[in-house]
Design an enzyme around this catalytic site. Structure first.
Site, PDB file in Angstrom:
ATOM      1  N   ARG A  66      44.238  37.897  39.897  1.00  0.00           N
ATOM      2  CA  ARG A  66      44.677  37.338  38.596  1.00  0.00           C
ATOM      3  C   ARG A  66      46.173  37.449  38.340  1.00  0.00           C
ATOM      4  O   ARG A  66      46.605  37.460  37.176  1.00  0.00           O
ATOM      5  CB  ARG A  66      43.942  38.047  37.438  1.00  0.00           C
ATOM      6  CG  ARG A  66      42.424  37.998  37.505  1.00  0.00           C
ATOM      7  CD  ARG A  66      41.916  36.578  37.510  1.00  0.00           C
ATOM      8  NE  ARG A  66      40.476  36.484  37.261  1.00  0.00           N
ATOM      9  CZ  ARG A  66      39.717  35.508  37.731  1.00  0.00           C
ATOM     10  NH1 ARG A  66      40.250  34.535  38.466  1.00  0.00           N
ATOM     11  NH2 ARG A  66      38.437  35.453  37.439  1.00  0.00           N
ATOM     12  N   LYS A 149      42.610  27.657  50.852  1.00  0.00           N
ATOM     13  CA  LYS A 149      41.371  27.702  50.070  1.00  0.00           C
ATOM     14  C   LYS A 149      41.221  26.386  49.319  1.00  0.00           C
ATOM     15  O   LYS A 149      42.155  25.937  48.648  1.00  0.00           O
ATOM     16  CB  LYS A 149      41.443  28.858  49.054  1.00  0.00           C
ATOM     17  CG  LYS A 149      40.420  28.802  47.902  1.00  0.00           C
ATOM     18  CD  LYS A 149      39.024  29.183  48.335  1.00  0.00           C
ATOM     19  CE  LYS A 149      38.015  29.095  47.185  1.00  0.00           C
ATOM     20  NZ  LYS A 149      38.017  30.237  46.269  1.00  0.00           N
ATOM     21  N   ASP A 306      34.082  38.904  45.838  1.00  0.00           N
ATOM     22  CA  ASP A 306      34.481  37.869  44.874  1.00  0.00           C
ATOM     23  C   ASP A 306      34.895  38.509  43.552  1.00  0.00           C
ATOM     24  O   ASP A 306      34.559  38.010  42.477  1.00  0.00           O
ATOM     25  CB  ASP A 306      33.362  36.841  44.654  1.00  0.00           C
ATOM     26  CG  ASP A 306      33.895  35.535  44.076  1.00  0.00           C
ATOM     27  OD1 ASP A 306      35.109  35.461  43.785  1.00  0.00           O
ATOM     28  OD2 ASP A 306      33.097  34.595  43.919  1.00  0.00           O
ATOM     29  N   HIS A 310      37.393  39.165  34.152  1.00  0.00           N
ATOM     30  CA  HIS A 310      37.832  38.523  32.903  1.00  0.00           C
ATOM     31  C   HIS A 310      37.795  39.587  31.818  1.00  0.00           C
ATOM     32  O   HIS A 310      37.149  40.622  31.986  1.00  0.00           O
ATOM     33  CB  HIS A 310      36.888  37.374  32.524  1.00  0.00           C
ATOM     34  CG  HIS A 310      36.895  36.231  33.488  1.00  0.00           C
ATOM     35  ND1 HIS A 310      37.855  35.244  33.483  1.00  0.00           N
ATOM     36  CD2 HIS A 310      36.058  35.915  34.502  1.00  0.00           C
ATOM     37  CE1 HIS A 310      37.604  34.361  34.447  1.00  0.00           C
ATOM     38  NE2 HIS A 310      36.521  34.754  35.086  1.00  0.00           N
ATOM     39  N   ALA A 324      33.257  32.432  34.185  1.00  0.00           N
ATOM     40  CA  ALA A 324      32.450  32.925  35.303  1.00  0.00           C
ATOM     41  C   ALA A 324      33.289  33.821  36.207  1.00  0.00           C
ATOM     42  O   ALA A 324      34.443  33.512  36.502  1.00  0.00           O
ATOM     43  CB  ALA A 324      31.902  31.747  36.100  1.00  0.00           C
TER      44      ALA A 324
HETATM   45 ZN   LIG Z   1      35.987  33.558  44.438  1.00  0.00          ZN
END
Ligand SMILES: [Zn+2]
Length: 441
Positions: A66, A149, A306, A310, A324
């Site tokens: 992030r 990616k 992963d 948040h 998500a």
């Molecule tokens: Zn991811």
């Protein structure tokens, strides 16, 4: 004259490429130089690993730190601190930040930032967009770049390449393996009208259903086959894809997530609500079983967290406004060690999935196995240690974990990176000195 080392790890059970062996490891200049060191050998520092397993430094090939954009939730310094506390020596960080890492300047900024502030070693993904296709062949060869990616279906951020024409152009740009978020964007958008704000959180897996993921992967495999471009399908979340991918082993590798191996619907939605919402979604018990089958029949190449935190405020918003993504970089190793103790996979297989596998898939230089000549990265684990995952242990600023309250057997007790101990018994040591990982160009 007896050999002298910078570091000696004595009396541990080492997980070597050919099996587990009680042996001593000698380290010099940040590299492994000896397996099996006579008693006369001396060192600047000796670690007594009696009762512990010595694993090659574990790699989480899928995190979202992030940074830049949302450092109140996570950042490179805090996320890599969480990584070493959780027993990881290396993480590969995703590009869908604000702004996204999609050009030479932003990549240069991040490369320099990692060298100053990261606690562990890092690989960096670069985002592919419809605009930067002409630059991708150069970007994928950048320092520390693990892969391009591509978001073929939308998730957090604004990166999206959803149509076959642009996907094919991406595959013709450059030659290294491309990592994909595979969900069919058209099906996602087509079905959105069937759902409403405030629906129960479990509707997330009905919206982003099995066909959504399976169709995405079928389309990507057709294009990968036609172009000959190697693919890595991230976070495979359906039995259908795992079965289908068996016919594409020559062109495609795949990842499953610790979440899909551990959590299950509807329990995760009933209990965690927004804190169980991620993409692709956590699904029913049949998916968890299919993922374990694929781990044990060799279909899966890597396991990732992963890690995609948040803020708690945002996660409390009604579905589908709650973003998500789940916190996970600090808990992937303990949760996977617990699975080993529960008999779901052998420790050797865990090391393959969290170390040799990522090294093989992404072409890592000098990491991925405990062998002479490799980086002196180690994760020391106590397979008998029992501990509960507590939110108070989580150092990511977001402050939560979907695994809170889980009782674990098997815990990382030290992280050593290029010969330096950076974590010992919950304490982070020294100063940030992570480096960019080197990849086969
Ligand atoms: Zn991811």
């Amino acid at each position: 004259m007896a050999a002298h080392f910078d570091l000696l790890i004595r009396n541990g059970t080492c997980v070597l490429p050919w099996g587990m062996e009680a042996t001593d490891v000698g380290v010099r200049d940040g590299r492994i130089v000896a397996l099996g060191v006579p008693a006369e050998g001396t060192a600047e520092q000796v670690i007594d690993a009696r009762g512990l397993h010595v694993l090659p430094g574990l790699i989480d090939p899928h995190v979202h730190l992030r940074d830049p954009g949302d450092t109140a939730v996570e950042s490179i310094p805090t996320g890599t601190r969480a990584a070493v506390l959780g027993g990881l020596a290396t993480v590969f960080d995703m590009p869908n930040t604000a702004p996204s890492i999609t050009d030479v300047d932003k990549l240069a900024w991040k490369q320099e930032y990692v060298a100053r502030e990261a606690w562990c070693d890092m690989g960096l993904y670069v985002g592919g967009t419809k605009q930067n296709i002409p630059e991708l062949a150069r970007l994928e060869l950048g320092r520390g770049v693990c892969a391009i990616k591509i978001f073929a279906g939308s998730s957090t951020g604004d990166l999206l390449v959803e149509d076959d024409e642009h996907l094919e152009r991406v595959m013709h740009a450059g030659r290294r393996r491309i990592a994909y978020h595979s969900e069919d964007e058209y099906r996602l958008q087509d079905r959105k009208h069937m759902f409403h704000r405030g629906d129960p959180h479990r509707r997330h897996m009905e919206w982003r259903d099995v066909e959504c993921a399976f169709l995405g992967t079928r389309r990507l495999m057709a294009l990968a086959r036609a172009t000959g471009r190697p693919a890595h399908i991230l976070h495979v979340s359906t039995a259908e894809e795992l079965d289908y991918l068996k016919d594409f082993r020559d062109i495609a590798t795949c990842e499953v997530l610790v979440n899909h191996l551990t959590q299950v619907a509807p329990d995760c939605y009933d209990r965690l609500e927004g804190f169980g919402v991620m993409n692709p979604p956590i699904r029913g018990p049949e998916v968890r079983e299919a993922c374990w089958r694929a781990i044990n029949d060799g279909m899966v190449d890597t396991v990732g967290s992963d890690h995609a935190p948040h803020s708690p405020e945002n996660k409390r918003l009604p579905w589908p406004d709650c973003p998500a993504g789940l916190t996970g970089v600090q808990t992937i190793v303990p949760v996977m060690l617990n699975h080993v103790n529960a008999g779901r996979l052998p420790l050797m297989r865990l090391v393959d999935l969290l170390c040799a596998g990522p090294a093989r898939v992404y072409g890592v230089v000098g990491k991925g196995r405990l062998a002479a000549g490799y980086d002196a990265d180690f994760t020391l684990v106590d397979m008998k240690k029992q501990r509960r995952i507590e939110e108070s242990w989580i150092v990511s600023p977001c402050g939560w974990t979907p695994f809170a309250g889980m009782d674990i057997t098997g815990w990382p007790v030290a992280t050593i990176i290029r010969g330096r101990t950076v974590m010992r018994e919950d304490e982070v040591l020294g100063r940030p000195s992570g480096r960019l990982v080197k990849f086969v160009g």
